[in-house]
Design an enzyme around this catalytic site. Structure first.
Site: not given
Ligand code: NAP
Ligand code: GLV
Ligand code: GLV
Length: 318
Positions: A156, A236, A238, A267, A285-287
């Site tokens: 994504g 990075t 969940r 967490e 968790h500082i992404g």
């Molecule tokens: P996103 O744009 O929605 O990307 C998620 C990707 O995963 C999408 O391409 C989605 O497919 C795919 N996906 C969803 N369910 C799936 C499944 N069952 N099997 C295979 N692929 C699947 O989200 P993002 O903005 O990149 O964020 C992703 C995640 O990162 C967040 O949900 C959050 O948990 C985490 N995050 C962590 C931090 C941190 O501080 N570490 C910061 C920000 C985000 P589709 O293209 O079909 O929707």
């Molecule tokens: C951080 O983990 C976020 O989902 O924004």
């Protein structure tokens, strides 16, 4: 009567004045800790909008006690902490903060990859313990990134940016994701593969799927056993996407090379076994934790609230 917004902790920047200029009353939880469920229920029962953190669990019980609330604005892109369906059934809009944190989080994935491949934890520890006695041919050997295969799980927003960054290291990109990502394929020559193929063939695996019922323990005992002995895994997204205890088993037995964690299964509790390992690099968790990004996230949450309370559509509904 002025509408009230409750924020569960002081955010970065000054969205209070932005919201007050729009004519709202803003109340922020005063303490520098995660608000408890009881405190949250008490403080938010009469609020018109709630701005919350990913560390606040917004379940049915909390939602039932949001008597006037029109919007729950999560200060995060991931929203697995909120019972979104239930909120919607109560006519409460849920919003998140996509895009603004994509680059910062992709940077952290790359940082974890480099930290693992080049053994930053052991090197840093050695320096701090005064154990560096001079350059040696085989001191802390790691792996080149160049020519390796990078496996992106969840291509994504963040997964794509992580892939683009990693491509600059002269790598080959493969990905496993729900949908095909033509844009990423064009930019990086990435190939979409099955999850098992990715785990078997990637040298470096970076996890970017959201936590859902379908992705819970997506990496489990069975498929983690497909990893190469030289594999590096970084997460990075969940913690719950990985069955952590099995990943720890592999790390303990040196069945994979290393792992980098920004997120954890329980967490903020961290499995004590992880702390004993030298082949892991651990971050709290500082992404998205940069001055710029956290400020933009706060403004986006505030804008979502302002729009909904004025009767308009939110900018980033989930
Ligand atoms: P996103 O744009 O929605 O990307 C998620 C990707 O995963 C999408 O391409 C989605 O497919 C795919 N996906 C969803 N369910 C799936 C499944 N069952 N099997 C295979 N692929 C699947 O989200 P993002 O903005 O990149 O964020 C992703 C995640 O990162 C967040 O949900 C959050 O948990 C985490 N995050 C962590 C931090 C941190 O501080 N570490 C910061 C920000 C985000 P589709 O293209 O079909 O929707
Ligand atoms: C951080 O983990 C976020 O989902 O924004
Ligand atoms: C290392 O420091 C080198 O000069 O090769």
């Amino acid at each position: 009567m002025k509408k009230k917004i409750f924020i569960t902790q002081k955010l970065v920047g000054n969205i209070e004045s932005f919201l007050e200029k729009h004519g709202f009353i803003v109340e922020t939880f005063e303490k520098d800790r995660i608000i408890t469920k009881n405190e949250l229920i008490k403080r938010a029962s009469d609020t018109d909008a709630l701005i919350c953190l990913l560390s606040n669990k917004i379940d049915r019980e909390v939602i039932d006690n949001l008597k006037k609330c029109k919007i729950i604005a999560n200060y995060a892109v991931g929203y697995n902490n909120i019972d979104v369906e239930y909120a919607k059934s109560k006519n409460i809009v849920v919003t998140n903060t996509p895009e603004v944190l994509t680059d910062a989080t992709a940077d952290i994935a790359v940082a974890l990859i480099l930290a693992c491949a080049r053994r930053f934890h052991e090197g840093n520890k050695m320096m701090r313990q005064g154990k560096f006695k001079g350059w040696k041919p085989s001191l802390l050997l790691g792996y080149d990134i160049k020519d390796k295969t990078i496996g992106i799980i969840g291509a994504g927003r963040i997964g794509s940016e992580a892939a683009i960054r990693m491509k600059a290291f002269k790598t080959k990109i493969i990905y496993y994701s729900r949908s095909r990502n033509y844009k990423l394929e064009k930019k990086t020559n990435a190939k979409r593969v099955s999850l098992n193929y990715l785990l078997k063939n990637a040298d470096i695996i970076s996890i970017h799927v959201p936590l859902t019922e379908k992705t819970y323990h997506m990496l489990n005992k069975e498929n983690l056993s497909l990893l190469k002995e030289s594999a590096i895994v970084v997460n990075t997204s969940r913690g719950e996407v990985v069955e952590e205890k099995f990943l720890i088993e592999l790390l303990k037995k040196n069945k994979i090379f290393a792992a980098g964690f920004d997120v954890y299964e329980n967490e903020p509790n961290v499995n004590p076994e992880l702390l004993k390992l030298n082949n892991v690099f651990l971050l709290p968790h500082i992404g998205s934790a940069t001055f710029e990004t956290r400020t933009k996230m706060a403004l986006l949450a505030a804008q979502n609230v302002a729009e909904v309370l004025k009767g308009n559509k939110p900018l980033t509904p989930v």
